[in-house]
Scaffold this active site. Structure first.
Site, short mmCIF file in Angstrom:
data_model
loop_
_atom_site.label_atom_id
_atom_site.label_comp_id
_atom_site.label_asym_id
_atom_site.label_seq_id
_atom_site.Cartn_x
_atom_site.Cartn_y
_atom_site.Cartn_z
N GLU A 229 -0.83 22.29 36.13
CA GLU A 229 -0.38 21.98 34.44
C GLU A 229 -0.29 20.21 34.82
O GLU A 229 0.46 20.29 35.57
CB GLU A 229 1.18 22.29 34.32
CG GLU A 229 1.42 24.36 34.59
CD GLU A 229 2.27 24.05 34.53
OE1 GLU A 229 3.24 23.53 34.50
OE2 GLU A 229 2.99 25.75 34.68
N ASP B 140 13.93 19.55 32.34
CA ASP B 140 13.32 19.11 33.48
C ASP B 140 14.52 19.00 34.31
O ASP B 140 15.69 18.27 33.20
CB ASP B 140 12.20 18.31 33.37
CG ASP B 140 10.91 19.09 33.02
OD1 ASP B 140 10.79 19.59 33.71
OD2 ASP B 140 10.85 18.31 31.75
#
Length: 240
Positions: A34, A45
């Site tokens: 990714e 995140d």
């Protein structure tokens, strides 16, 4: 060996290092990578990856520059683009131009953390989108996944944001999801040790590792990052 996907933040600490890391990973037997697009508000995140986003943005890394870097490399593993929705829909030359470029580059799918599962079918993006599943995903939504054109399903193995953790919760739910969907199931969020990888491989099709690799990048000298990332991946998959 089952599936393994590495998350590599583009532009951290710089795009040239990203290019070298992507090429170095080609020597391993992994499923894919990714490539993370930096964003100013990466709500899904944790602090390790947030720092990578901040550094990349300060370096002036954009979607366009990432695509230019990807044009320079050729790899055998599958490439995925992980991006929040904003950089996709606000691509300077238009979303459709971006998707055309991703097709030319051989990118297999988009991973969009701020796109809810229920919106995947409704959004006007003619490109495979990896759906997210969580421990609280409803059964009817799981069944709907089988109508989505996607390379795999991303199971979020914890609540909250990305980051490393010691335990592996929701194993029974992962097994339940695996029975209900036809697509390959990859488990991410919090995987940082070979023991965890092995446990996931017993109940799912693969794992996704991000923060554990980004932390190695953060702690290493710039010129050592590619070899350090490769060594960490080998450790995670149990390869000597």
């Amino acid at each position: 060996m089952k599936g393994f996907i590495a998350y590599i933040p583009a532009g951290f600490p710089d795009l040239e290092t990203t290019r070298k890391v992507l090429l170095a990973l080609n020597d391993l037997r992994i499923t894919g990578v990714e490539v993370g697009v930096p964003f100013s508000d990466p709500v899904a995140d944790g602090p390790v990856i947030q720092l990578a986003h901040s550094v990349a943005l300060r370096n002036g890394v954009t979607m366009k520059k990432i695509l230019e870097m990807l044009r320079e490399i050729s790899v055998d593993y599958e490439l995925y683009l992980m991006s929040y929705l904003n950089p996709i829909v606000n691509y300077p030359e238009g979303k459709d131009r971006l998707l055309d470029e991703l097709r030319r580059l051989g990118v297999k799918g988009l991973i969009i953390p701020d796109l809810p599962l229920r919106e995947v079918k409704n959004i006007e993006i003619s490109f495979p989108i990896v759906p997210f599943v969580a421990p609280n995903t409803r059964d009817e939504d799981l069944e709907a996944i089988n109508t989505i054109r996607a390379p795999f399903v991303y199971y979020i193995s914890r609540y909250g944001v990305t980051g490393e953790r010691e335990d592996l919760p929701f194993a029974e739910h992962i097994k339940k999801v695996k029975k209900k969907i036809a697509l390959p199931l990859f488990v991410g969020f919090g995987i940082s040790r070979h023991e965890q990888v092995r446990k996931v491989w017993e109940i799912a099709d693969g794992v996704i590792v991000g923060s554990a690799l980004v932390r190695i990048m953060e702690e290493s000298k710039r010129q050592e990052i590619p070899q350090k990332v490769v060594a960490r991946v080998k450790e995670l998959i149990g390869e000597k």
